[in-house]
Write an enzyme that holds these catalytic residues in place. Structure first.
Site, PDB file in Angstrom:
ATOM      1  N   PRO A 156      -0.155  -4.374  -2.866  1.00 46.77           N
ATOM      2  CA  PRO A 156      -1.503  -4.689  -2.368  1.00 46.77           C
ATOM      3  C   PRO A 156      -2.033  -5.962  -3.023  1.00 46.77           C
ATOM      4  O   PRO A 156      -2.022  -6.084  -4.236  1.00 46.77           O
ATOM      5  CB  PRO A 156      -2.338  -3.485  -2.804  1.00 46.77           C
ATOM      6  CG  PRO A 156      -1.373  -2.426  -3.173  1.00 46.77           C
ATOM      7  CD  PRO A 156      -0.107  -3.114  -3.584  1.00 46.77           C
ATOM      8  N   GLU A 157      -2.437  -6.922  -2.220  1.00 41.96           N
ATOM      9  CA  GLU A 157      -3.020  -8.154  -2.752  1.00 41.96           C
ATOM     10  C   GLU A 157      -4.524  -8.129  -2.495  1.00 41.96           C
ATOM     11  O   GLU A 157      -5.062  -7.148  -1.987  1.00 41.96           O
ATOM     12  CB  GLU A 157      -2.332  -9.361  -2.107  1.00 41.96           C
ATOM     13  CG  GLU A 157      -0.822  -9.358  -2.432  1.00 41.96           C
ATOM     14  CD  GLU A 157      -0.241 -10.737  -2.645  1.00 41.96           C
ATOM     15  OE1 GLU A 157      -0.883 -11.540  -3.337  1.00 41.96           O
ATOM     16  OE2 GLU A 157       0.849 -10.996  -2.120  1.00 41.96           O
ATOM     17  N   ARG A 169       4.898   4.531  -7.235  1.00 39.36           N
ATOM     18  CA  ARG A 169       5.530   3.861  -8.381  1.00 39.36           C
ATOM     19  C   ARG A 169       4.712   3.958  -9.663  1.00 39.36           C
ATOM     20  O   ARG A 169       5.177   3.569 -10.716  1.00 39.36           O
ATOM     21  CB  ARG A 169       5.829   2.403  -8.023  1.00 39.36           C
ATOM     22  CG  ARG A 169       6.816   2.319  -6.855  1.00 39.36           C
ATOM     23  CD  ARG A 169       7.196   0.911  -6.522  1.00 39.36           C
ATOM     24  NE  ARG A 169       7.910   0.274  -7.631  1.00 39.36           N
ATOM     25  CZ  ARG A 169       8.284  -0.993  -7.638  1.00 39.36           C
ATOM     26  NH1 ARG A 169       8.009  -1.752  -6.612  1.00 39.36           N
ATOM     27  NH2 ARG A 169       8.919  -1.492  -8.667  1.00 39.36           N
TER      28      ARG A 169
END
Ligand SMILES: [Zn+2]
Length: 270
Positions: free
Chosen positions: A2-3, A109
């Site tokens: 996600p940016e 993660r």
């Protein structure tokens, strides 16, 4: 990963469900995220959500005496659901609200984070050294030009440095440099003020476009309502190596700069 646009999209997606609500409970199912989630976060219980905002890729839930800070890490996502809904795999914590809804964090993660902060948030060790927000007025070509004097490194690394400006991830750096005609390897300190004006404008443009389109999905991200973003279909240069440049038809090249893949047109970018 996600940016900034995905985080902004998430913020806009979840804010209406949290604003003004009281936090009833914090359920932590798995405390081993990037940093262990500590009991400090329980201070949020019983407090009213005053506001939500984003600083770089951190989401800040502002409460009466401090607040919660959430980072999505590499693969995190947030969604609003019923607190009674059975958790799915990798649903690590819930922020349960007084109306029975909850903000649920999923992260396969586990590079995300949940932390308590005390006001003022901007002086938090994770936030205080960050550069300006790319969508605010303090970010401009003049600012980039001034900040870059004497810098010998590649301009791509320069604009991806969070102490220079936050939230310009690899995809957006490649896109903005292509749109402004600047070669990603060019020395940051040797670019003119005029060209930095163009770069600041294209950084802003590419991020705003991505936010309008709900963020770029390459792998793990899903919006808080469960729909993937679709900006990836509009990328001009990123991940297009060997394909013809949209402006001149020359094949797009790929080169590793600062350990990140960079995509550029050798004819259009100088
Ligand atoms: Zn070209």
């Amino acid at each position: 990963m996600p940016e900034l646009p995905e985080v902004e999209t998430t913020l806009r997606g979840i804010a209406p469900s949290l604003q003004g609500r009281t936090i009833r409970e914090l359920r932590v199912r798995n405390a081993s995220l990037r940093w262990p989630v500590t009991d400090e976060v329980q201070r949020a219980c019983g407090q009213v959500v005053q506001g939500l905002r984003r600083r770089a890729k951190y989401l800040l839930i502002e409460l009466q005496t401090g607040g919660l800070m959430i980072h999505l890490g590499m693969s995190g996502s947030l969604r609003i659901c019923d607190a009674d809904d059975a958790p799915r795999k990798h649903d690590h914590f819930d922020v349960v609200l007084d109306n029975g809804a909850c903000l649920r964090f999923n992260d396969p993660r586990r590079f995300g984070l949940l932390m308590w902060w005390e006001a003022p948030a901007d002086e938090h060790p994770l936030l205080r050294d960050l550069g300006p927000e790319p969508l605010m007025n303090e970010f401009s070509g003049g600012y980039l030009w001034q900040k870059s004097r004497g810098r010998r490194g590649a301009v791509k690394n320069f604009i991806m440095d969070g102490k220079v400006v936050v939230g310009v991830g690899n995809i957006y750096a490649s896109e903005a440099l292509y749109m402004s005609g600047i070669h990603p390897s060019r020395q940051a300190g040797r670019i003119s003020a005029r060209r930095y004006d163009a770069l600041a404008a294209t950084v802003r443009d590419v991020l705003e476009r991505a936010i309008r389109h709900g963020g770029t999905t390459l792998r793990d991200f899903t919006n808080s309502d469960g729909n993937p973003g679709y900006f990836a279909q509009e990328l001009l240069v990123y991940d297009r190596q060997g394909l013809p440049c949209f402006q001149c038809q020359a094949p797009i090249r790929k080169k590793v700069i600062g350990q990140r893949s960079s995509y550029y047109c050798v004819r259009c970018q100088r």
